[in-house]
Design a protein around this motif. Structure first.
Motif, PDB file in Angstrom:
ATOM      1  N   UNK A   1       0.896  -1.174  -0.382  1.00 11.03           N
ATOM      2  CA  UNK A   1      -0.186  -0.204   0.191  1.00 11.03           C
ATOM      3  C   UNK A   1       1.191   0.827   0.377  1.00 11.03           C
ATOM      4  N   UNK A   2       0.057   2.151  -0.624  1.00  9.79           N
ATOM      5  CA  UNK A   2       1.392   3.180  -0.581  1.00  9.79           C
ATOM      6  C   UNK A   2       1.078   4.405  -1.695  1.00  9.79           C
ATOM      7  N   UNK A   3       1.933   5.088  -1.767  1.00 12.89           N
ATOM      8  CA  UNK A   3       2.319   6.029  -2.334  1.00 12.89           C
ATOM      9  C   UNK A   3       3.713   5.952  -4.054  1.00 12.89           C
ATOM     10  N   UNK A   4       4.486   6.461  -4.748  1.00 16.08           N
ATOM     11  CA  UNK A   4       2.865   6.236  -5.836  1.00 16.08           C
ATOM     12  C   UNK A   4       2.610   4.675  -6.437  1.00 16.08           C
ATOM     13  N   UNK A   5       1.406   4.775  -6.341  1.00 14.79           N
ATOM     14  CA  UNK A   5       0.969   3.502  -7.077  1.00 14.79           C
ATOM     15  C   UNK A   5       2.444   2.690  -8.642  1.00 14.79           C
TER      16      UNK A   5
ATOM     17  N   UNK B   1      -3.050  -3.471  -2.871  1.00 16.25           N
ATOM     18  CA  UNK B   1      -4.596  -3.044  -2.574  1.00 16.25           C
ATOM     19  C   UNK B   1      -4.341  -2.077  -3.561  1.00 16.25           C
ATOM     20  N   UNK B   2      -5.288  -1.801  -4.497  1.00 14.46           N
ATOM     21  CA  UNK B   2      -5.885  -0.922  -5.461  1.00 14.46           C
ATOM     22  C   UNK B   2      -6.335   0.082  -4.397  1.00 14.46           C
ATOM     23  N   UNK B   3      -7.277   0.522  -4.074  1.00 14.25           N
ATOM     24  CA  UNK B   3      -7.974   1.876  -3.220  1.00 14.25           C
ATOM     25  C   UNK B   3      -6.841   2.047  -2.388  1.00 14.25           C
ATOM     26  N   UNK B   4      -5.723   1.416  -1.958  1.00 14.54           N
ATOM     27  CA  UNK B   4      -4.685   2.258  -0.250  1.00 14.54           C
ATOM     28  C   UNK B   4      -3.606   2.316  -1.265  1.00 14.54           C
ATOM     29  N   UNK B   5      -3.365   3.244  -2.459  1.00 19.58           N
ATOM     30  CA  UNK B   5      -2.351   3.505  -3.957  1.00 19.58           C
ATOM     31  C   UNK B   5      -3.045   5.015  -4.687  1.00 19.58           C
TER      32      UNK B   5
ATOM     33  N   UNK C   1      -1.241  -6.910 -11.775  1.00 17.10           N
ATOM     34  CA  UNK C   1      -1.777  -8.132 -11.941  1.00 17.10           C
ATOM     35  C   UNK C   1      -1.980  -9.258 -12.741  1.00 17.10           C
ATOM     36  N   UNK C   2      -1.633 -10.573 -11.468  1.00 19.38           N
ATOM     37  CA  UNK C   2      -1.448 -10.918 -12.055  1.00 19.38           C
ATOM     38  C   UNK C   2      -0.524 -11.858 -12.380  1.00 19.38           C
ATOM     39  N   UNK C   3       0.193 -10.929 -12.980  1.00 22.60           N
ATOM     40  CA  UNK C   3       1.503 -11.483 -13.068  1.00 22.60           C
ATOM     41  C   UNK C   3       2.759 -11.531 -12.138  1.00 22.60           C
ATOM     42  N   UNK C   4       3.267 -10.042 -10.928  1.00 25.21           N
ATOM     43  CA  UNK C   4       3.791  -9.802 -10.012  1.00 25.21           C
ATOM     44  C   UNK C   4       2.960  -9.656  -8.954  1.00 25.21           C
TER      45      UNK C   4
ATOM     46  N   UNK D   1      -1.469 -10.503  -6.923  1.00 21.62           N
ATOM     47  CA  UNK D   1      -3.175  -9.764  -7.063  1.00 21.62           C
ATOM     48  C   UNK D   1      -3.269  -8.540  -6.370  1.00 21.62           C
ATOM     49  N   UNK D   2      -4.166  -8.056  -7.132  1.00 24.44           N
ATOM     50  CA  UNK D   2      -4.196  -6.825  -7.250  1.00 24.44           C
ATOM     51  C   UNK D   2      -6.083  -6.548  -6.295  1.00 24.44           C
ATOM     52  N   UNK D   3      -6.295  -6.657  -5.281  1.00 24.12           N
ATOM     53  CA  UNK D   3      -7.476  -5.900  -4.595  1.00 24.12           C
ATOM     54  C   UNK D   3      -8.283  -5.656  -3.713  1.00 24.12           C
ATOM     55  N   UNK D   4      -9.114  -4.807  -3.611  1.00 30.37           N
ATOM     56  CA  UNK D   4      -9.445  -3.759  -2.544  1.00 30.37           C
ATOM     57  C   UNK D   4      -8.765  -3.980  -1.421  1.00 30.37           C
ATOM     58  N   UNK D   5      -9.120  -2.487  -0.500  1.00 24.79           N
ATOM     59  CA  UNK D   5      -9.463  -3.045   1.096  1.00 24.79           C
ATOM     60  C   UNK D   5      -9.432  -3.788   1.759  1.00 24.79           C
ATOM     61  N   UNK D   6     -11.154  -4.065   1.331  1.00 23.73           N
ATOM     62  CA  UNK D   6     -11.961  -4.950   2.153  1.00 23.73           C
ATOM     63  C   UNK D   6     -11.399  -6.297   1.573  1.00 23.73           C
ATOM     64  N   UNK D   7     -11.208  -6.545   0.594  1.00 28.12           N
ATOM     65  CA  UNK D   7     -10.349  -7.749  -0.217  1.00 28.12           C
ATOM     66  C   UNK D   7      -9.199  -8.017   0.489  1.00 28.12           C
TER      67      UNK D   7
END
Length: 184
Positions: free
Chosen positions: A110-114, A135-139, A161-164, A166-172
């Motif tokens: 998580x963090x800056x920058x994506x 975590x997509x929504x925490x970046x 995603x899928x290569x390096x 698993x991209x997900x949300x904070x809730x996930x």
């Protein structure tokens, strides 16, 4: 099995400088704070990574307010803080040694920058054999080279995603951590 290590990357005041221009996801820091609260509640490991400018003219100069963590991401006593001078949190910091000594096999980014430090760290984590959640929504990121911030963010996520990672949300991520905690 150790719980996933939350890597909080560069959530620093320097990113509030208007020189960065347009930014996406204004809620990223709020999501970082939510994740930190759950990781701490469950006693899962947390590592804070902070960028330090190598140049005396850089925004991330030690000793300035810009170098400091944003309120949502301030470390608690006992939480590891690593300073870096390049994009990857693994280069020159001892992060890999720390994770190996803790028998960690799983990191959450998580963090800056994506598209810069978070992506670089995720790619290296994966290449080093760590299961990596991003975590997509925490970046968040900024507009660059004629592309708006949201396009930069989404493109970086698609590349990971899928290569390096698993991209997900904070809730996930929270659901995933709680599931792992209850099975340990």
């Amino acid at each position: 099995m150790p719980l996933p290590t939350l890597l909080v990357i560069d959530v620093q005041q320097a990113f509030d400088d208007s020189a960065w221009g347009e930014r996406n996801n204004p809620d990223a820091e709020t999501h970082v704070g939510e994740l930190l609260a759950v990781w701490r509640e469950l006693g899962a490991p947390v590592v804070h990574v902070r960028h330090e400018s190598a140049s005396p003219a850089g925004l991330f100069r030690r000793g300035t307010a810009a170098f400091e963590f944003k309120p949502e991401a301030r470390p608690l006593p006992g939480e590891m803080v690593l300073d870096k001078r390049v994009n990857s949190a693994f280069i020159g910091t001892g992060l890999q040694k720390h994770l190996r000594n803790a028998e960690a096999d799983h990191v959450v980014i998580v963090g800056l920058t994506t598209d810069h430090c978070c992506s670089t760290t995720a790619r290296m984590a994966s290449n080093l054999g760590f299961e990596t959640w991003f975590v997509a929504d925490a970046t968040a990121t900024h507009a660059r080279a004629g592309f708006d911030a949201e396009t930069m963010h989404r493109t970086a996520l698609a590349s990971l995603d899928g290569e390096f990672a698993r991209v997900m949300t904070t809730a996930e991520a929270i659901t995933g951590l709680r599931g792992l905690a209850s099975s340990s």
